[in-house]
Design an enzyme around this catalytic site. Structure first.
Site, mmCIF file in Angstrom:
data_model
loop_
_atom_site.group_PDB
_atom_site.id
_atom_site.type_symbol
_atom_site.label_atom_id
_atom_site.label_comp_id
_atom_site.label_asym_id
_atom_site.label_seq_id
_atom_site.Cartn_x
_atom_site.Cartn_y
_atom_site.Cartn_z
ATOM 1 N N LYS A 61 54.846 53.351 20.506
ATOM 2 C CA LYS A 61 54.535 54.480 20.251
ATOM 3 C C LYS A 61 55.604 54.467 21.383
ATOM 4 O O LYS A 61 56.791 55.213 21.334
ATOM 5 C CB LYS A 61 52.834 54.473 19.876
ATOM 6 C CG LYS A 61 53.273 56.380 20.885
ATOM 7 C CD LYS A 61 51.982 57.246 20.946
ATOM 8 C CE LYS A 61 50.700 56.571 21.988
ATOM 9 N NZ LYS A 61 51.504 57.699 23.186
ATOM 10 N N ASN A 62 54.794 53.791 22.062
ATOM 11 C CA ASN A 62 55.931 54.640 23.576
ATOM 12 C C ASN A 62 56.377 54.654 24.414
ATOM 13 O O ASN A 62 57.373 55.014 25.352
ATOM 14 C CB ASN A 62 55.572 54.235 24.776
ATOM 15 C CG ASN A 62 53.738 55.005 24.588
ATOM 16 O OD1 ASN A 62 52.794 56.663 24.139
ATOM 17 N ND2 ASN A 62 52.798 54.356 25.321
ATOM 18 N N CYS A 100 47.845 62.931 26.637
ATOM 19 C CA CYS A 100 46.173 62.603 26.491
ATOM 20 C C CYS A 100 45.536 63.059 27.345
ATOM 21 O O CYS A 100 46.085 63.667 28.481
ATOM 22 C CB CYS A 100 45.762 61.126 26.282
ATOM 23 S SG CYS A 100 46.177 60.268 24.703
ATOM 24 N N ARG A 106 49.105 65.813 34.546
ATOM 25 C CA ARG A 106 50.361 65.237 33.527
ATOM 26 C C ARG A 106 51.027 65.742 34.366
ATOM 27 O O ARG A 106 51.934 67.118 33.381
ATOM 28 C CB ARG A 106 50.421 65.178 31.429
ATOM 29 C CG ARG A 106 49.188 64.299 31.353
ATOM 30 C CD ARG A 106 48.378 63.480 30.985
ATOM 31 N NE ARG A 106 50.229 62.172 30.972
ATOM 32 C CZ ARG A 106 49.866 61.834 29.888
ATOM 33 N NH1 ARG A 106 48.929 62.733 29.208
ATOM 34 N NH2 ARG A 106 50.918 60.724 29.513
ATOM 35 N N ASP A 153 46.734 51.612 30.598
ATOM 36 C CA ASP A 153 46.453 51.730 29.128
ATOM 37 C C ASP A 153 45.749 51.146 28.573
ATOM 38 O O ASP A 153 45.474 50.628 26.556
ATOM 39 C CB ASP A 153 47.502 51.977 28.281
ATOM 40 C CG ASP A 153 48.163 53.248 28.291
ATOM 41 O OD1 ASP A 153 49.989 53.094 28.039
ATOM 42 O OD2 ASP A 153 48.056 53.715 28.751
ATOM 43 N N ARG A 178 46.540 59.073 16.415
ATOM 44 C CA ARG A 178 47.570 59.201 16.966
ATOM 45 C C ARG A 178 48.633 57.931 17.315
ATOM 46 O O ARG A 178 49.508 58.056 17.907
ATOM 47 C CB ARG A 178 47.121 60.239 18.425
ATOM 48 C CG ARG A 178 47.499 62.002 18.393
ATOM 49 C CD ARG A 178 47.020 62.374 19.468
ATOM 50 N NE ARG A 178 48.133 62.249 20.237
ATOM 51 C CZ ARG A 178 48.359 61.841 21.899
ATOM 52 N NH1 ARG A 178 47.358 62.179 22.526
ATOM 53 N NH2 ARG A 178 49.341 61.984 22.636
#
Ligand code: EPZ
Length: 426
Positions: free
Chosen positions: A20-21, A116, A121, A305, A397
């Site tokens: 995903k990233n 998240c 962030r 992560d 997600r």
């Protein structure tokens, strides 16, 4: 809601989805050049589908073929430069449209990104880096309004090796004629993947995977077909599950380099780690794991992560573990939930002491973010009785078909649509 019955030993072979990233910055990268781009091994997760909606808002035509895990993206010669939709603020990856729109159209008007809730962030390093390359910002209106006042090549130093800021600067620099050097750049797998994608499209990039990346932008690059590398975070989640359940799981089509920090830690807690071949890793959980200390750091340090998932293993390990979360200031929310399951975890700021217990009890717990959610599933796999995980939308997600894959490995796990969503469909 996800229901997990504890007790199964996981075994078998599993292939993680595309990362995903990696997919999110590459979905911004395709905007750098009009034409038709084809992305294979495309992960069908909430975040990538949101990013596709944003590309459509900018004027792209996107065709996703789920059975082939393929996305075909037709990029127009002119992009819309302002995005109003509120879905923009639902993911962190939307911020990559900043660097791309500035490179393509020299202007961008976008909301602040989401992601998240594991910390503030901020995007100050993105802004500082782009300003150093000639971008002017107006942040007064609660939106990000940016204009290129005259692209200047040059050196950018990142105060912290931010993954997103590195990626945004790589995207912006791809079209600047002249040379941009990013010092103290991030080395995470998704940054390396983005570098390889841009290089394959024709951008001159040097130092991919090091702390100093040099980019000679060019307009002479063309749409390509690119296969998204598999997700080391999904692979790591399965390998931790194997070590916790006394299992025997092999993940295939992975790059061991990016799992290196985890593999050393799994050996340290007593799991057996075997390289089946250059892209397959097998982990056997021999006995109850031993305690170990974890400190999360930018790659090649232990990845933040995988911290939540690893702490579920430490919760049942023999001994006391110290966990220090250096990267994000609020990434211990899953500990409150693990303690509801009988774990003995004490949090003090960015440090946590985990006193291993020999058994967790099934309970009703709440997911707060992608990886925290997956850590609760892992805890449920070894708990006595049933664990019910609410707000599991967080998990979907970032993981494609996680329940199906765990079920194929022998887990007793089901996922139910919460009532409210069913009413919406009626
Ligand atoms: C990326 O987030 C990942 N997300 C995160 O994965 C991952 O945890 C993180 O990198 C670190 O590896 C995506 O790739 C979409 P950062 P990002 O910028 O880019 C501070 C998941 O679970 N910082 O390296 O936001 C920041 O506050 C997600 O898949 C600034 O101070 O990570 C944090 O403390 C969660 N100013 C630290 O740097 C900035 O301008 C790391 O952030 C930017 C970041």
């Amino acid at each position: 809601m996800i229901r997990v019955q504890g007790g199964a030993k996981l075994s078998g072979v599993v292939k993680p989805a595309g990362a995903k990233n990696t997919t999110l910055p590459i979905l911004a990268g395709v905007l750098l050049k009009e034409g038709e781009w084809v992305l294979n091994n495309f992960p069908l997760v909430q975040d990538t589908l949101v990013m596709i909606k944003l590309l459509e808002e900018l004027g792209c035509k996107v065709k996703v073929k789920p059975a082939k895990h393929q996305a075909v993206i037709k990029v127009p010669t002119k992009l819309n430069t302002s995005v109003e939709s509120n879905i923009f603020s639902s993911i962190r990856g939307s911020i990559f449209l900043l660097g791309t729109l500035l490179a393509r159209e020299s202007e961008a008007l976008i909301p602040y990104p989401g992601g998240c809730n594991i910390g503030q962030r901020p995007i100050d390093l993105h802004i500082k880096g782009l300003e150093a390359l000639g971008v002017k910002f107006d942040l007064a209106s609660g939106l990000i309004h940016a204009k290129v006042e005259g692209k200047v090549a040059g050196r950018v130093y990142l105060d912290y090796p931010s993954v997103g800021a590195t990626e945004n600067l790589m995207l912006f620099a791809s079209l600047i004629s002249g040379e941009v050097t990013i010092d103290n750049a991030a080395q995470e797998p998704q940054v390396v993947d983005l570098g390889n994608f841009l290089k394959a499209s024709g951008v001159n990039i040097y130092g991919i995977g090091t702390h100093s990346i040099k980019i000679k932008g060019t307009r002479r690059f063309n749409p390509i077909m690119f296969s998204i590398p598999s997700d080391p975070l999904e692979a790591g989640t399965f390998l931790i599950a194997s070590a916790m359940t006394g299992g025997d799981v092999t993940v295939k089509d992975v790059n061991p380099k990016f799992l290196n920090p985890l593999l050393h830690k799994l050996s340290e807690v007593g799991a057996e780690v075997r390289m089946q071949n250059t892209t397959s890793i097998r982990v056997l959980g021999k006995s109850r794991p031993r305690a170990a200390n974890i400190k999360t750091l930018p790659f090649p340090g232990f990845p933040t992560d995988l911290q939540p998932q690893m702490t579920s293993l430490l919760a049942i390990a023999e001994g006391v573990s110290l966990v220090v979360e250096i990267v994000f200031e609020n990434r211990f929310q899953h500990f409150r939930e693990l303690n509801k399951m009988g774990a003995h975890i004490t949090v003090e700021g960015r440090q946590a002491i985990i006193r291993g217990v020999d058994k967790l009890q099934g309970a009703e717990v709440i997911a707060s973010d992608i990886r925290g959610g997956s850590s609760l599933i892992l805890a449920g796999l070894v708990a006595e009785g049933e664990t019910r995980i609410l707000d599991d939308f967080h998990i979907h997600r970032g993981y494609e078909n996680l329940m199906g894959k765990l079920g194929n490995l022998g887990a007793n796990i089901t996922s139910q649509i919460a009532n409210r969503e069913v009413q919406a469909d009626e």
